[in-house]
Design a protein around this motif. Structure first.
Motif, short mmCIF file in Angstrom:
data_model
loop_
_atom_site.label_atom_id
_atom_site.label_comp_id
_atom_site.label_asym_id
_atom_site.label_seq_id
_atom_site.Cartn_x
_atom_site.Cartn_y
_atom_site.Cartn_z
N ARG A 413 35.20 -9.03 24.73
CA ARG A 413 35.68 -9.67 23.49
C ARG A 413 34.96 -10.99 23.24
N LEU A 414 34.70 -11.74 24.31
CA LEU A 414 33.93 -12.98 24.16
C LEU A 414 32.54 -12.69 23.61
N ALA A 415 31.92 -11.65 24.12
CA ALA A 415 30.56 -11.31 23.67
C ALA A 415 30.56 -10.94 22.19
N HIS A 416 31.48 -10.08 21.77
CA HIS A 416 31.54 -9.69 20.36
C HIS A 416 31.86 -10.87 19.46
N LYS A 417 32.73 -11.75 19.93
CA LYS A 417 33.10 -12.93 19.13
C LYS A 417 31.90 -13.86 18.95
N ASN A 425 22.95 -12.89 15.57
CA ASN A 425 21.82 -13.32 16.38
C ASN A 425 22.20 -13.25 17.85
N LYS A 426 21.74 -12.21 18.55
CA LYS A 426 22.15 -11.99 19.94
C LYS A 426 21.53 -13.01 20.88
N THR A 427 20.32 -13.47 20.57
CA THR A 427 19.70 -14.49 21.41
C THR A 427 20.53 -15.76 21.42
N LEU A 428 20.93 -16.18 20.23
CA LEU A 428 21.74 -17.39 20.13
C LEU A 428 23.14 -17.17 20.72
N ALA A 429 23.68 -15.96 20.56
CA ALA A 429 24.98 -15.66 21.15
C ALA A 429 24.93 -15.73 22.66
N ALA A 430 23.86 -15.19 23.25
CA ALA A 430 23.70 -15.27 24.70
C ALA A 430 23.58 -16.70 25.16
N ARG A 431 22.83 -17.50 24.40
CA ARG A 431 22.67 -18.91 24.77
C ARG A 431 24.01 -19.64 24.68
N SER A 432 24.81 -19.34 23.65
CA SER A 432 26.10 -20.02 23.51
C SER A 432 27.05 -19.69 24.65
N LEU A 433 26.89 -18.48 25.25
CA LEU A 433 27.73 -18.08 26.38
C LEU A 433 27.08 -18.40 27.73
N ASN A 434 25.84 -18.89 27.68
CA ASN A 434 25.11 -19.24 28.90
C ASN A 434 24.91 -18.00 29.79
N ILE A 435 24.57 -16.87 29.17
CA ILE A 435 24.27 -15.65 29.90
C ILE A 435 22.94 -15.11 29.41
N SER A 436 22.39 -14.10 30.11
CA SER A 436 21.12 -13.52 29.69
C SER A 436 21.34 -12.54 28.54
N ARG A 437 20.28 -12.30 27.77
CA ARG A 437 20.37 -11.31 26.71
C ARG A 437 20.63 -9.91 27.27
N THR A 438 20.05 -9.64 28.45
CA THR A 438 20.26 -8.33 29.07
C THR A 438 21.73 -8.10 29.37
N TYR A 439 22.38 -9.14 29.93
CA TYR A 439 23.79 -9.01 30.28
C TYR A 439 24.65 -8.90 29.01
N LEU A 440 24.27 -9.63 27.96
CA LEU A 440 25.00 -9.54 26.70
C LEU A 440 24.94 -8.12 26.14
N HIS A 441 23.73 -7.50 26.15
CA HIS A 441 23.60 -6.14 25.65
C HIS A 441 24.42 -5.17 26.49
N LEU A 443 27.17 -5.83 28.05
CA LEU A 443 28.59 -6.02 27.73
C LEU A 443 28.98 -5.28 26.46
N ILE A 444 28.15 -5.36 25.44
CA ILE A 444 28.55 -4.78 24.16
C ILE A 444 28.28 -3.27 24.10
N LYS A 445 27.40 -2.77 25.00
CA LYS A 445 27.11 -1.34 25.00
C LYS A 445 27.89 -0.59 26.07
N GLU A 446 28.18 -1.26 27.18
CA GLU A 446 28.90 -0.63 28.27
C GLU A 446 30.08 -1.50 28.66
N PRO A 447 31.19 -1.43 27.94
CA PRO A 447 32.33 -2.30 28.20
C PRO A 447 32.89 -2.18 29.61
#
Length: 473
Positions: A413-417, A425-441, A443-447
């Motif tokens: 839910r944090l990732a989607h929010k 913008n997934k790059t900026l979303a990953a930066r705002s959560l301080n995680i990698s883009r790979t991990y963000l993807h 999270l949103i593809k494999e809950p």
């Protein structure tokens, strides 16, 4: 639209933030102090973001620049990295609205600049109101929001009318203060203001309290006694919580309102009612009329003119002024000098729903003064209910799910929010959560990805970043 002026030597910040802020904000980046000063002087920006980490200028020079612009009336938000956080905290004490870590998390940046802008607006409106009503009689009413100004306007309209006024609103919204303001603005301001708490008078004594009694009128009446109606004289009589009076008392009161006269218990001598009558209740009197618990004819007698005292959650923009007012009042009363409410503590006050309204806010500030170790209210000084606002719905998981499942669901839910708030913008979303883009993807593809994935959050991967020379780093 909130106009943001970013003072920085880092041109990449505009490319990073500008496209993702949305239509609610506009962003201008400027590198020269003289132009920044001119933009502020001309009133062309609402919030200044001061980047402390620009390599082109010394930190001391930027601090001196802040001192130059501090009194120009524009709120300042400092952007800094961990190395300069102590300097940022010092600037907060010197007047900066807040500070944010660099690179900024977009959701946090939006919240901070919006609150800085709203607080600055509130201060300006409050000054305007003070100039407009230097001796208004509304001194105890704090606030300049649209809803509060409506109440001010109604108070002035009814102040010198003889018609009864019904003040409604939830408990703790300041209904008696509204009644006192009506009295203070009226031509009766130098005469008595008598308040009756209808729910606090025992039914057996209510007639004696209201109408008075002659000696011997009832057991224990050793002398003549004047009631509230007589004590008020030609001043103002305020019936607080009129919805609490019994059916029997309603009949008696109705007759007084109709005849404008009454007599003491044990006497037949009529006494004219000279006082102005005001009423207040937290109950829905119209609903009580429909239920048969409040007389319809009495309802129309007391509700000639109505004023609604708004719940605090409906005018949260007044919270900073109210909180500062209570801080000043009770720090003097407790002989404990207090000057400030820290921005992060004020943020908690603004997020809370305040079921107890202004009375609850007053109580919270009193407790915070007692708990504070210095001259500033910090989040740790506030009650636990305010320190843990459930802003993201953490507790919405199914009660039967495991701890790991609930944590994974929360991360998803944090990732989607974050993606939603960063306009996709997934790059900026990953930066705002301080995680990698790979991990963000992931999270949103494999809950249901496992806890081992957390290791990737330590290895941010933001992809190519534009260098100052314009190339890719």
């Amino acid at each position: 639209m909130i106009r943001l002026l970013l003072y920085s030597q880092d041109l990449d910040l505009k490319f990073l933030l500008g496209p993702t802020l949305g239509n609610e904000y506009s962003l201008v980046l400027e590198r020269r102090t003289e132009i920044v000063r001119g933009i502020i002087t001309n009133g062309e920006c609402d919030v200044l973001i001061l980047d402390l980490d620009s390599a082109a200028q010394s930190l001391q020079r930027q601090l001196e620049f802040f001192d130059e612009i501090r009194d120009l009336g524009v709120p300042v938000v400092v952007m800094t990295d961990d190395n300069s956080r102590a300097t940022a905290m010092d600037l907060v004490q010197r007047g900066v609205s807040n500070y944010i870590r660099k690179p900024p998390a977009l959701p946090e940046l939006k919240i901070i600049v919006r609150r800085a802008h709203e607080f600055a607006q509130l201060k300006r409106e409050l000054e305007q109101v003070r100039h407009l009503i230097p001796d208004s009689g509304c001194d105890q009413l704090i606030g300049s929001s649209a809803r509060t100004r409506v109440v001010y306007d109604l108070i002035r309209r009814v102040a010198n009318l003889e018609a009864p006024v019904l003040i409604t609103g939830e408990s703790g919204t300041g209904k008696e203060l509204v009644a006192r303001a009506i009295h203070n603005l009226s031509n009766r301001k130098d005469r008595p203001f008598v308040a009756i708490s209808c729910g606090a008078i025992p039914e057996t004594l209510v007639e004696a309290e209201l109408f008075g009694a002659e000696r011997g009128a009832y057991t224990g009446a050793a002398s003549r006694r004047r009631g509230y109606l007589e004590e008020a004289g030609n001043g103002t009589l305020f019936f607080d919580e009129i919805g609490e009076v019994s059916a029997h008392t309603q009949v008696k009161l109705l007759r007084v309102l109709q005849e404008r006269q009454f007599c003491r218990l044990g006497s037949s001598q009529l006494i004219p009612l000279q006082a102005r009558l005001l009423f207040a209740t937290h109950r829905n009197l119209l609903q009580m009329v429909e239920e048969g618990t409040f007389r319809q004819d009495l309802y129309y007698r007391v509700n000639v003119m109505g004023i609604r005292s708004p719940a605090l959650r409906d005018h949260t923009e007044d919270i900073p002024a109210l909180a500062q007012h209570f801080l000043n009042v009770y720090s003097r009363l407790y002989q404990k000098p207090m000057a400030h409410i820290a921005p992060n503590a004020m943020a908690l006050l603004l997020e809370y729903k305040w079921p107890g309204n202004v009375r609850e806010l007053e109580n919270v500030i009193q407790g915070a003064i007692v708990m504070s170790d210095d001259d500033t209210v910090h989040p740790k000084d506030l009650p636990g209910d305010l320190q843990r606002p459930d802003l993201l719905g953490v507790g919405d998981s199914l009660p039967g799910s495991s701890f790991e499942d609930q944590m994974q669901d929360y991360k998803v839910r944090l990732a989607h929010k974050a993606i939603q708030e960063c306009n996709g913008n997934k790059t900026l979303a990953a930066r705002s959560l301080n995680i990698s883009r790979t991990y963000l993807h992931r999270l949103i593809k494999e809950p249901n990805s496992g806890p081992d994935d957390e290791l990737e959050s330590c290895q941010p991967d933001y992809g190519p970043v534009r260098s100052r020379a314009g190339g890719a780093a």
